[in-house]
Every structure is written in C-alpha cells, then in structure tokens.
Design an enzyme around this catalytic site. Sequence first.
Site, PDB file in Angstrom:
ATOM      1  N   ASN A 187       0.859  -1.178   0.000  1.00 48.90           N
ATOM      2  CA  ASN A 187       0.000   0.000   0.000  1.00 48.90           C
ATOM      3  C   ASN A 187       0.896   1.228   0.000  1.00 48.90           C
ATOM      4  OD1 ASN A 187      -1.843   2.018   0.455  1.00 48.90           O
ATOM      5  ND2 ASN A 187      -2.258   1.467   2.586  1.00 48.90           N
ATOM      6  N   TRP A 188       0.967   1.868  -1.162  1.00 53.34           N
ATOM      7  CA  TRP A 188       1.909   2.987  -1.299  1.00 53.34           C
ATOM      8  C   TRP A 188       1.333   4.303  -0.775  1.00 53.34           C
ATOM      9  CZ3 TRP A 188       3.706   1.496  -6.973  1.00 53.34           C
ATOM     10  CH2 TRP A 188       4.521   0.352  -6.881  1.00 53.34           C
ATOM     11  N   LYS A 189       0.108   4.307  -0.355  1.00 42.93           N
ATOM     12  CA  LYS A 189      -0.530   5.498   0.235  1.00 42.93           C
ATOM     13  C   LYS A 189      -0.302   6.732  -0.646  1.00 42.93           C
ATOM     14  CE  LYS A 189       0.203   3.366   4.699  1.00 42.93           C
ATOM     15  NZ  LYS A 189       0.163   3.506   6.134  1.00 42.93           N
ATOM     16  N   HIS A 222      -9.410   0.963   4.827  1.00 48.82           N
ATOM     17  CA  HIS A 222      -8.114   1.172   5.479  1.00 48.82           C
ATOM     18  C   HIS A 222      -8.297   2.097   6.681  1.00 48.82           C
ATOM     19  CE1 HIS A 222      -4.010   2.454   6.240  1.00 48.82           C
ATOM     20  NE2 HIS A 222      -3.644   1.328   5.649  1.00 48.82           N
ATOM     21  N   GLU A 237      -6.736   4.541   7.744  1.00 48.39           N
ATOM     22  CA  GLU A 237      -6.594   5.980   7.476  1.00 48.39           C
ATOM     23  C   GLU A 237      -7.860   6.547   6.828  1.00 48.39           C
ATOM     24  OE1 GLU A 237      -2.876   5.590   5.395  1.00 48.39           O
ATOM     25  OE2 GLU A 237      -2.006   4.896   7.278  1.00 48.39           O
ATOM     26  N   GLU A 295      -5.537  -5.285  10.372  1.00 48.96           N
ATOM     27  CA  GLU A 295      -4.496  -4.300  10.634  1.00 48.96           C
ATOM     28  C   GLU A 295      -4.789  -3.581  11.951  1.00 48.96           C
ATOM     29  OE1 GLU A 295      -2.407  -3.011   6.814  1.00 48.96           O
ATOM     30  OE2 GLU A 295      -4.215  -1.818   6.922  1.00 48.96           O
ATOM     31  N   GLY A 317       2.295   1.869  10.740  1.00 46.73           N
ATOM     32  CA  GLY A 317       3.220   2.991  10.609  1.00 46.73           C
ATOM     33  C   GLY A 317       3.878   3.403  11.912  1.00 46.73           C
ATOM     34  N   SER A 345       3.404  -2.556  10.269  1.00 49.15           N
ATOM     35  CA  SER A 345       4.861  -2.544  10.456  1.00 49.15           C
ATOM     36  C   SER A 345       5.543  -3.866  10.104  1.00 49.15           C
ATOM     37  CB  SER A 345       5.210  -2.114  11.890  1.00 49.15           C
ATOM     38  OG  SER A 345       4.723  -0.808  12.139  1.00 49.15           O
ATOM     39  N   GLY A 358       2.826  -1.293   4.295  1.00 47.15           N
ATOM     40  CA  GLY A 358       2.863   0.137   4.003  1.00 47.15           C
ATOM     41  C   GLY A 358       4.296   0.586   3.751  1.00 47.15           C
ATOM     42  N   GLY A 359       4.919   1.159   4.762  1.00 49.89           N
ATOM     43  CA  GLY A 359       6.247   1.769   4.641  1.00 49.89           C
ATOM     44  C   GLY A 359       7.262   0.906   3.903  1.00 49.89           C
TER      45      GLY A 359
HETATM   46  C1  PEP Z   1      -0.735  -0.051   6.001  1.00 53.52           C
HETATM   47  O1  PEP Z   1      -0.767   1.118   5.681  1.00 53.52           O
HETATM   48  O2  PEP Z   1      -1.640  -0.803   5.627  1.00 53.52           O
HETATM   49  C2  PEP Z   1       0.381  -0.536   6.810  1.00 53.52           C
HETATM   50  C3  PEP Z   1       0.325  -1.734   7.309  1.00 53.52           C
HETATM   51  O3  PEP Z   1       1.441   0.335   7.010  1.00 53.52           O
HETATM   52  P1  PEP Z   1       2.850  -0.009   7.690  1.00 53.52           P
HETATM   53  O4  PEP Z   1       3.347  -1.300   7.071  1.00 53.52           O
HETATM   54  O5  PEP Z   1       3.733   1.151   7.351  1.00 53.52           O
HETATM   55  O6  PEP Z   1       2.621  -0.175   9.146  1.00 53.52           O
END
Ligand code: PEP
Length: 245
Positions: A3-5, A90, A92, A162, A168, A208, A229-230
């Site tokens: 997920n590149w957000k 998600h 966010e 999640e 994050g 994470s 994500g990251g």
């Molecule tokens: C996400 O945005 O779905 C996510 C899991 O982010 P991260 O891996 O950065 O925690």
Amino acid sequence: AGNWKMNCDLAEMEELLAGIKNNIGSVPNDVQLMVAPSFTNLHPAFESLRETNVKVVAQNMHQSESGAFTGEVSPSMLKSIGIETVIIGHSERRSIFNETDAVLAEKVSTALKHGMTVVFCFGEELKDRKADQHFEVVKQQLKEGLFHINDADWDKIILAYEPVWAIGTGETASPEQAQEMHAEIRKMITEEFSKEIADKVAILYGGSVKPANAQEIFAKEDVDGGLIGGASLKADDFLAIAKSY
Ligand code: PEP
C-alpha cells in the site's frame, strides 16, 4: 500487497517499479503480489506491470456509480483502466476521512456489483486492545461493513487485519497476537457463513511488517500474507518480504 498510500510522484513510482521488475524472478510463482499506487499512478503502473503477475490495486473508490461527487473516483473509472481490485476500509480512510462502517458496506456492495475484488481492512485501536475489547471491535467492523454479502461474494474478498496501533508505528503485533486474531476471524466467518468459506478466505496481516519480522508472522497457520505500508516503498524490502512467505 504493497500500500503505497500518498507517496511517489510518477518518476519516483517508475523507479520503484523498475526495482520490483528487476528482481521479481526471485519471488516464488505461488506468491501473489499486489501494489496499490495513488489514483494518478494507477494507469502507468498497470501498463508497466502488464507483462508480470503483479496486480495493480486502487486504495479507495466512491460507493456511487457516477455523479456530482467532486474529487472522487468511481468503480467503472477504475475498471476502464484495468483495475479489478480495490482496498476498502483502510484505517486511514476510517479515521482521517471519517468513513463509517455503513459507508464501507456500501463501497463493498458497489465494488462487488462491478465484479471487483475487495481487500477489506479492519482492526482495533490501542485503547480497544488495552480494554480487552479487540475481538468485539473486529467482529463489529466485520458485521457492519462486510457480513451483508452473499456466500458467493466471498470469492472476491481478501481480508486484511491491521491493528491500528501497529500501522506505521514500528510496533508490530506479535506473531501469536496475529495468529490469535486471524483464528478468531475464521471462527466469526464460520458462525455467520460456513467453515468452508472461513477456511478459504485469505487473511493478510498488516502493521509494520518488514523483512526482519515477516517470516515469523507469515509462518503462522492462519496468516496468508501481508499488507505492507512503509516497507513496500523500497523494492528490495518489498521483495524480501514477499520471499518470506
Ligand atoms: C498499512 O498502511 O496498511 C500498513 C500496514 O502500514 P505499515 O506497514 O507502514 O505499518
């Protein structure tokens, strides 16, 4: 699934895609890869990945077919550029953009009506876990946002658990916490639908995940993959995570 957000302009994404494509051969064929770029990058990503088995996924969509919804993107717009899968719910979107379970339920219905696959995200906040309410919160999110679907729709559903406190933050649920919740989710689906459906649906863990912890999380019986994500913004890390499965 990466997920590149709201990251990467076109040039930055092209660099990331090149990094992925250069080493994609190192990922076993039975690992399904997905990436979710921003709306503006969906079409170039789709064209760039056409010859690979990496799916390009939208991060969101509107629940209506078309109309006066300035700034929004519809399912048919996504489908018209080859996008068949969409992330819905998600954390966010829930917390920053106030998407309620009711809105998410509508989005799920619209996506399914268009034959799209849904990556449905959900997870408790830290306060819920501290209050030992995490199972109830997740059950509520699933009931309100997803469980209105039919048995046959489950072929088009991927779940992503999640925990909000792990997204994050650098804080990861332990492999045992992930396994415990994923097993509980299968139990909830068995109760509402059937064991067959519960056993078949893919449940990703997100929060994470990085190369250093992916293997022990993915080793758990009920964890079928990750929503990243990251770490998905670095081609090497993303591929290393994919290889950990
Ligand atoms: C996400 O945005 O779905 C996510 C899991 O982010 P991260 O891996 O950065 O925690």
